[in-house]
Design a protein around this motif. Structure first.
Motif, mmCIF file in Angstrom:
data_model
loop_
_atom_site.group_PDB
_atom_site.id
_atom_site.type_symbol
_atom_site.label_atom_id
_atom_site.label_comp_id
_atom_site.label_asym_id
_atom_site.label_seq_id
_atom_site.Cartn_x
_atom_site.Cartn_y
_atom_site.Cartn_z
ATOM 1 N N LEU A 286 1.034 -1.161 -0.001
ATOM 2 C CA LEU A 286 0.099 0.001 0.029
ATOM 3 C C LEU A 286 0.922 1.195 0.083
ATOM 4 C CD1 LEU A 286 -2.947 0.983 -0.118
ATOM 5 C CD2 LEU A 286 -2.839 1.043 2.511
ATOM 6 N N GLN A 287 2.052 1.180 0.479
ATOM 7 C CA GLN A 287 2.754 2.498 0.540
ATOM 8 C C GLN A 287 3.329 2.904 -0.721
ATOM 9 O OE1 GLN A 287 7.194 1.313 1.635
ATOM 10 N NE2 GLN A 287 6.087 -0.557 2.209
ATOM 11 N N GLY A 288 2.895 1.990 -1.896
ATOM 12 C CA GLY A 288 3.199 2.414 -3.238
ATOM 13 C C GLY A 288 2.131 3.367 -3.804
ATOM 14 N N ILE A 289 0.964 3.377 -3.262
ATOM 15 C CA ILE A 289 -0.025 4.163 -3.725
ATOM 16 C C ILE A 289 0.072 5.665 -3.075
ATOM 17 C CG2 ILE A 289 -2.595 4.520 -3.881
ATOM 18 C CD1 ILE A 289 -2.626 1.545 -3.673
ATOM 19 N N TRP B 177 -6.044 0.716 -4.971
ATOM 20 C CA TRP B 177 -5.715 -0.706 -4.453
ATOM 21 C C TRP B 177 -6.356 -1.752 -4.825
ATOM 22 C CZ3 TRP B 177 -2.175 -2.775 -1.879
ATOM 23 C CH2 TRP B 177 -2.399 -4.041 -0.844
ATOM 24 N N ILE B 178 -7.737 -1.688 -5.030
ATOM 25 C CA ILE B 178 -8.677 -2.864 -5.508
ATOM 26 C C ILE B 178 -8.237 -3.102 -6.888
ATOM 27 C CG2 ILE B 178 -10.968 -3.493 -5.938
ATOM 28 C CD1 ILE B 178 -9.877 -3.468 -2.956
ATOM 29 N N ARG B 179 -7.888 -2.223 -7.789
ATOM 30 C CA ARG B 179 -7.657 -2.398 -9.067
ATOM 31 C C ARG B 179 -6.163 -3.089 -9.153
ATOM 32 N NH1 ARG B 179 -8.090 2.326 -10.788
ATOM 33 N NH2 ARG B 179 -6.227 3.071 -10.469
ATOM 34 N N GLN B 180 -5.286 -2.881 -8.318
ATOM 35 C CA GLN B 180 -4.171 -3.479 -8.439
ATOM 36 C C GLN B 180 -3.985 -4.891 -7.860
ATOM 37 O OE1 GLN B 180 -1.273 0.494 -7.941
ATOM 38 N NE2 GLN B 180 -1.050 -1.154 -6.501
ATOM 39 N N ALA C 250 0.684 -6.151 1.265
ATOM 40 C CA ALA C 250 1.069 -5.579 2.462
ATOM 41 C C ALA C 250 0.279 -4.375 2.826
ATOM 42 C CB ALA C 250 2.485 -5.072 2.519
ATOM 43 N N ALA C 251 -0.633 -4.476 3.877
ATOM 44 C CA ALA C 251 -1.668 -3.432 4.043
ATOM 45 C C ALA C 251 -2.156 -3.437 5.672
ATOM 46 C CB ALA C 251 -2.838 -3.315 3.166
ATOM 47 N N THR C 252 -2.184 -2.480 6.461
ATOM 48 C CA THR C 252 -2.559 -2.856 7.889
ATOM 49 C C THR C 252 -3.260 -1.405 8.206
ATOM 50 O OG1 THR C 252 -1.498 -3.077 9.930
ATOM 51 C CG2 THR C 252 -0.192 -1.434 8.611
#
Length: 316
Positions: free
Chosen positions: A31-34, A46-49, A108-110
Motif C-alpha cells: 500500500l505504501q506505493g499508492i 488498491w482494489i484495481r491492483q 502489505a496493508a495494515t
C-alpha cells in the motif's frame, strides 16, 4: 461462504490478520506505493491492483505467518474440542472481511498507525477504509463483506471477535451495527487486550489484561488468540455466549501470576533512529523491531517508537 453456510455454524470467530506473509509480496501490492492522498482514490487504486495482479493466490490460512497466526488458524479446532461448530473469519486491511479459506494474493496493508503500509493515520480514516472494503465484492462471491451482514445472515449465531486494538477501532462502526442484528447482546463477545475499546463496544469486551500471559504463555502479540483458544474449550457443549466466556476468563484470572517487571535503559531519538537503521529491512514492522529493542534491555514508549520508525523508514 454462502448465506446457507454462514447459518450452519453456531459460532463465528473473527481474528486479526498477520503482517507477516509466508509468500513474497509483489511491489505493486504494497500500500505504501499508492501515492493518492484522497482515501477513495487510494482505495480504488488498491482494489484495481489487487484484482489485476498476476501474483499467485493462496488460501488465507496458508498466507499469514508468525505466532499469532499459528494459533489463530487453529481456533476452529479448539472450538470443536469444546463441542462447538465454528467458522473462522479474517479481518484484513487489504481484503476486508474474508473466510479463512478465501483465496488471497500476498499483500502489505495494515490498520496500524505509523506503518509504511498503513491505510490511514486517524480512527476516522481507517473506519472509512473498512466501510469501502465492506462495499467491495471481495474475493469470495456471495460471502458477507461486513460483520453486520454476517450477523444478519446468521441471527441466531454467537460471535467471538478477537482483534488487536487498532483493528477493533477500524471495525468499530461495523461492530456497533452488528449488535443491532443480534437477538441477545450476550451473542457478541470481544477479546482485545492492549488498548482502550471504543465506548460503544465496551459492554461486549471481556476484562482481560496482560497478566493472563502468565497462564496461556506466548508473547503479548499472540495473547488475544491464545486466550480465545483457551476459552473456546471451557464449559464444553454449552452455548458460546459472553457469560460462558466471562466465567472461563474468571477461572483463568485466578491462575494468573505477576508479570515480570523489566528494568530497561531509556534512549534518545537519535539512538532509536540509529537502532532502526542498523536493523530495518523491507519486511520490518515497528512492533517487531520494538520487541527487539526491548529484548536488548532498552526502553522506548510504543507510540513514540512507532512515530520514529515511520519517519526513519520514509527518510532512508
Amino acid at each position: 461462504m454462502s448465506q446457507a453456510t454462514a447459518m450452519e455454524h453456531e459460532l463465528h470467530v473473527v481474528v486479526t490478520c498477520a503482517n507477516r506473509k509466508r509468500h513474497p509480496v509483489p511491489q505493486n501490492l504494497r500500500l505504501q506505493g499508492i501515492r493518492h492522498k484522497q482515501l477513495g482514490a487510494r482505495f480504488d487504486t488498491w482494489i484495481r491492483q489487487l484484482s489485476t495482479s498476476q501474483a499467485e493466490e493462496v488460501s488465507a490460512d496458508q498466507l499469514y505467518g508468525g505466532e499469532h497466526w499459528q494459533v489463530a488458524r487453529t481456533l476452529g479446532q479448539h472450538a470443536a474440542a469444546g463441542g462447538r461448530t465454528a467458522a473462522t473469519w479474517v479481518c484484513s486491511a487489504g481484503y476486508g472481511l474474508v473466510p479463512i479459506t478465501a483465496p488471497l494474493r500476498p499483500y502489505a496493508a495494515t490498520f496500524t498507525f505509523g506503518h509504511p503500509d498503513s491505510v490511514g493515520g486517524t480512527a476516522e480514516s481507517v473506519q472509512r477504509w473498512w466501510d469501502h472494503q465492506s462495499n467491495w465484492q471481495g474475493p469470495v462471491a456471495g460471502s458477507p463483506r461486513s460483520l453486520a451482514s454476517l450477523a444478519a445472515q446468521a441471527p441466531g449465531a454467537h460471535l467471538l471477535v478477537v482483534l488487536s486494538a487498532m483493528y477493533l477501532r477500524a471495525c468499530a462502526r461495523d461492530l456497533a451495527a452488528l449488535a443491532e442484528h443480534l437477538g441477545q447482546s450476550e451473542q457478541l463477545t470481544i477479546i482485545s487486550v492492549g488498548g482502550s475499546a471504543p465506548r460503544e463496544l465496551r459492554e461486549f469486551v471481556l476484562p482481560a489484561d496482560g497478566h493472563l500471559q502468565t497462564v496461556v504463555g506466548g508473547t503479548l502479540g499472540a495473547l488475544n488468540v491464545r486466550l480465545a483458544a483457551r476459552l473456546l474449550q471451557t464449559a464444553p457443549n454449552t452455548p458460546p455466549n459472553r457469560q460462558a466466556f466471562a466465567d472461563g476468563l474468571s477461572q483463568l484470572r485466578l491462575q494468573a501470576g505477576q508479570r515480570p517487571v523489566f528494568q530497561r535503559t531509556p534512549m534518545t531519538d537519535e539512538q532509536i533512529r540509529a537502532f532502526i537503521l542498523e536493523r530495518v529491512t523491507e519486511h520490518s514492522t515497528h512492533t517487531a523491531m520494538l520487541r527487539q529493542l526491548r529484548s536488548s534491555g532498552l526502553a522506548c514508549e510504543q507510540r513514540r517508537f512507532a512515530q520514529l520508525f515511520a519517519a526513519t523508514v520514509r527518510s532512508r
